[in-house]
Write a protein that holds these residues in place. Structure first.
Motif, mmCIF file in Angstrom:
data_model
loop_
_atom_site.group_PDB
_atom_site.id
_atom_site.type_symbol
_atom_site.label_atom_id
_atom_site.label_comp_id
_atom_site.label_asym_id
_atom_site.label_seq_id
_atom_site.Cartn_x
_atom_site.Cartn_y
_atom_site.Cartn_z
ATOM 1 N N ARG A 47 0.842 -1.001 -0.042
ATOM 2 C CA ARG A 47 0.030 0.197 -0.199
ATOM 3 C C ARG A 47 0.820 1.287 0.110
ATOM 4 N NH1 ARG A 47 -3.214 -2.708 3.653
ATOM 5 N NH2 ARG A 47 -2.397 -1.544 5.566
ATOM 6 N N ALA A 51 1.296 4.241 -3.024
ATOM 7 C CA ALA A 51 0.895 5.624 -2.602
ATOM 8 C C ALA A 51 2.229 6.347 -2.911
ATOM 9 C CB ALA A 51 0.752 5.757 -1.160
ATOM 10 N N VAL A 54 2.538 6.763 -6.818
ATOM 11 C CA VAL A 54 1.569 7.606 -7.559
ATOM 12 C C VAL A 54 1.877 9.169 -7.128
ATOM 13 C CG1 VAL A 54 -0.900 8.467 -7.359
ATOM 14 C CG2 VAL A 54 -0.378 6.099 -7.360
ATOM 15 N N ALA A 78 3.166 2.710 -11.477
ATOM 16 C CA ALA A 78 2.131 2.847 -10.558
ATOM 17 C C ALA A 78 0.865 1.959 -10.935
ATOM 18 C CB ALA A 78 1.560 4.228 -10.408
ATOM 19 N N ILE A 82 -0.466 -1.330 -8.786
ATOM 20 C CA ILE A 82 -1.977 -1.388 -8.720
ATOM 21 C C ILE A 82 -2.463 -3.064 -8.980
ATOM 22 C CG2 ILE A 82 -4.117 -0.656 -8.808
ATOM 23 C CD1 ILE A 82 -2.988 2.012 -8.689
ATOM 24 N N PRO A 92 -6.909 -0.905 -3.734
ATOM 25 C CA PRO A 92 -6.302 0.396 -3.103
ATOM 26 C C PRO A 92 -7.366 0.937 -2.079
ATOM 27 C CG PRO A 92 -5.913 0.538 -5.364
ATOM 28 C CD PRO A 92 -6.647 -0.664 -5.379
ATOM 29 N N ASP A 94 -7.593 3.845 -1.252
ATOM 30 C CA ASP A 94 -7.840 5.193 -1.725
ATOM 31 C C ASP A 94 -8.374 5.152 -3.182
ATOM 32 O OD1 ASP A 94 -8.256 7.648 -2.736
ATOM 33 O OD2 ASP A 94 -6.138 8.247 -1.899
ATOM 34 N N LEU A 97 -6.386 6.486 -6.321
ATOM 35 C CA LEU A 97 -4.979 6.252 -6.643
ATOM 36 C C LEU A 97 -5.403 5.930 -8.086
ATOM 37 C CD1 LEU A 97 -3.734 4.395 -3.564
ATOM 38 C CD2 LEU A 97 -2.819 6.620 -4.555
ATOM 39 N N SER A 100 -5.697 8.702 -10.357
ATOM 40 C CA SER A 100 -4.477 9.559 -10.461
ATOM 41 C C SER A 100 -3.581 8.749 -11.617
ATOM 42 C CB SER A 100 -3.662 9.365 -9.149
ATOM 43 O OG SER A 100 -4.400 10.069 -8.235
ATOM 44 N N ARG A 180 -2.367 15.504 -6.397
ATOM 45 C CA ARG A 180 -2.622 14.224 -7.108
ATOM 46 C C ARG A 180 -2.753 14.548 -8.586
ATOM 47 N NH1 ARG A 180 -5.346 10.193 -4.318
ATOM 48 N NH2 ARG A 180 -4.560 9.799 -2.316
#
Length: 439
Positions: A47, A51, A54, A78, A82, A92, A94, A97, A100, A180
């Protein structure tokens, strides 16, 4: 202990990005990623790695460029991280992400302009945002749809998406998205809606959006957002004939970008400075600025805005009597429009080609008229009233010189009469003067 050091480095990275120490942010995020890669694999480690990866995208955008190899590699890394986490049943936490990363793919294809691809990616982004249902992704999605539509020549559709995005924007909730998605979303939308409004025939509304974008950018205090606003605002001022305002803003952004090590924004500022020099009868200085600026711009992987800049460069060469270079540059502008489908400048590219035909040692009125006809057709198809006004003035002048004064007035008068604002801007004042002469 290693985990603590990694956490501390990540925290420093966030602070560096927030204060827009862009080069420092890239270095710190890269160190953090190197450190976390040495830790034992775990859900928490994955995780944090996602982060950080990204987070690296945005400072790379400003330091290296949206389409630079380093930026595209960071976006791809990225995406891969993921996907690997999802395969392990660890989507994720979030949801932004993933958005983004999608933005990273869209913006790379935007600045290295590919009209078909950005329209497809923006539509995909919007569909996912509608499915997800929260405001932030929808806000970004309408921004991407607006810009994709505008730059491929659908100004009215672009404006509609920008209007929807602005209605969704809440400063308290959405200003933090700047770290972001490159810069503050509202500032980005206002900067481009300003251009859409000018093209659609609303110069006063366009200037108001520009002023609001700059006010917000200065209030936010993030260098990346301010550089974005300062590169784009001068274009509206140029189009309206406000050259002094454009010069002041471009001087500011070139200095700020130099201080921040932001090559993309420095190069963009230099190219726009070339436009000002071209429009203020400083042809030799303009060519020098364009030559330096385009080399820097292309070094970031960017081809966006080339039709506009080469249009100005071609006219500058023509004014110096260098017609081989003038035709080469306007040819490059036309080729870029057709191959990349960056059509928002298309009408004025053809109008400029017509003007060059008239400036040549052996003026070719028939060739000029054909280009003016094409400019009028494109402007009408795009509902771009300001481009239509310029093309109508160019055609009216050539008809006037042939003694076709009535036809010239019949062409220009209805276009001028359509406007309801902006009568103190340069184009509308010139149109009024020409109409009075034709009367």
């Amino acid at each position: 202990m290693r985990w603590f050091r990694t956490q501390r480095t990540a925290h420093c990275c966030a602070r560096a990005a927030d204060r827009s120490a862009l080069v420092e942010a890239v270095a710190q995020l890269t160190r953090a990623l190197d450190q976390i890669a040495t830790l034992p694999a775990s859900s928490a480690q994955r995780r944090k790695q996602i982060a950080l990866q990204v987070a690296l995208i945005t400072p790379l955008i400003h330091v290296k460029g949206y389409a630079a190899p380093e930026t595209k590699a960071s976006v791809e890394r990225a995406r891969l991280l993921i996907e690997q986490a999802e395969a392990l049943g660890e989507p994720p936490e979030d949801p932004l992400l993933l958005f983004s990363v999608l933005y990273g793919f869209w913006v790379a294809n935007y600045v290295a302009f590919n009209g078909d691809v950005i329209l497809g990616l923006a539509a995909q982004f919007l569909a996912l945002a509608e499915k997800q249902g929260t405001t932030a992704p929808l806000l970004i999605a309408h921004r991407l749809m607006g810009t994709s539509s505008l730059c491929t020549g659908d100004m009215a559709e672009g404006r509609e998406h920008y209007d929807q995005a602005i209605a969704l924007y809440d400063p308290a909730e959405h200003r933090p998205l700047a770290t972001r998605f490159g810069q503050d979303v509202r500032v980005a939308i206002l900067s481009y809606r300003s251009l859409a409004l000018w093209m659609l025939g609303y110069p006063e509304l366009a200037l108001a959006d520009t002023e609001h974008a700059l006010k917000d950018a200065r209030e936010i205090g993030q260098a990346a957002t301010l550089m974005y606003a300062l590169v784009h605002a001068p274009m509206t001022h140029l189009l309206c004939g406000n050259y002094a305002a454009a010069i002041a803003q471009l001087d500011e952004v070139v200095a700020l970008a130099d201080e921040k090590g932001a090559l993309l924004w420095k190069a963009g500022g230099m190219m726009n400075q070339g436009c000002v020099l071209a429009l203020t009868d400083k042809a030799s200085k303009a060519i020098h600025m364009f030559t330096a600026g385009i080399t820097a711009w292309r070094s970031t992987g960017s081809t966006l805005w080339v039709p506009l800049w080469f249009q100005y460069l071609s006219k500058t060469y023509a004014e110096l009597g260098q017609f081989d270079d003038a035709w080469r540059c306007i040819g490059e502008a036309m080729t870029a429009v057709e191959t990349t489908k960056e059509r928002w400048w298309e009408a004025d590219v053809h109008r400029t080609a017509g003007e060059i035909a008239l400036m040549s040692p052996q003026p070719d009125a028939a060739r000029a008229e054909a280009h003016f006809e094409r400019a009028l057709a494109v402007a009408r198809q795009q509902q771009a009233k300001s481009w239509e006004l310029r093309a109508a003035m160019s055609m009216a002048r050539i008809w006037r010189d042939r003694g076709k004064r009535a036809e010239a007035r019949e062409l220009l008068a209805p276009v001028y009469s359509w406007f309801t604002e902006g009568f103190e801007t340069l184009d509308l004042k010139e149109a009024k003067t020409l109409l009075d002469e034709l009367a």
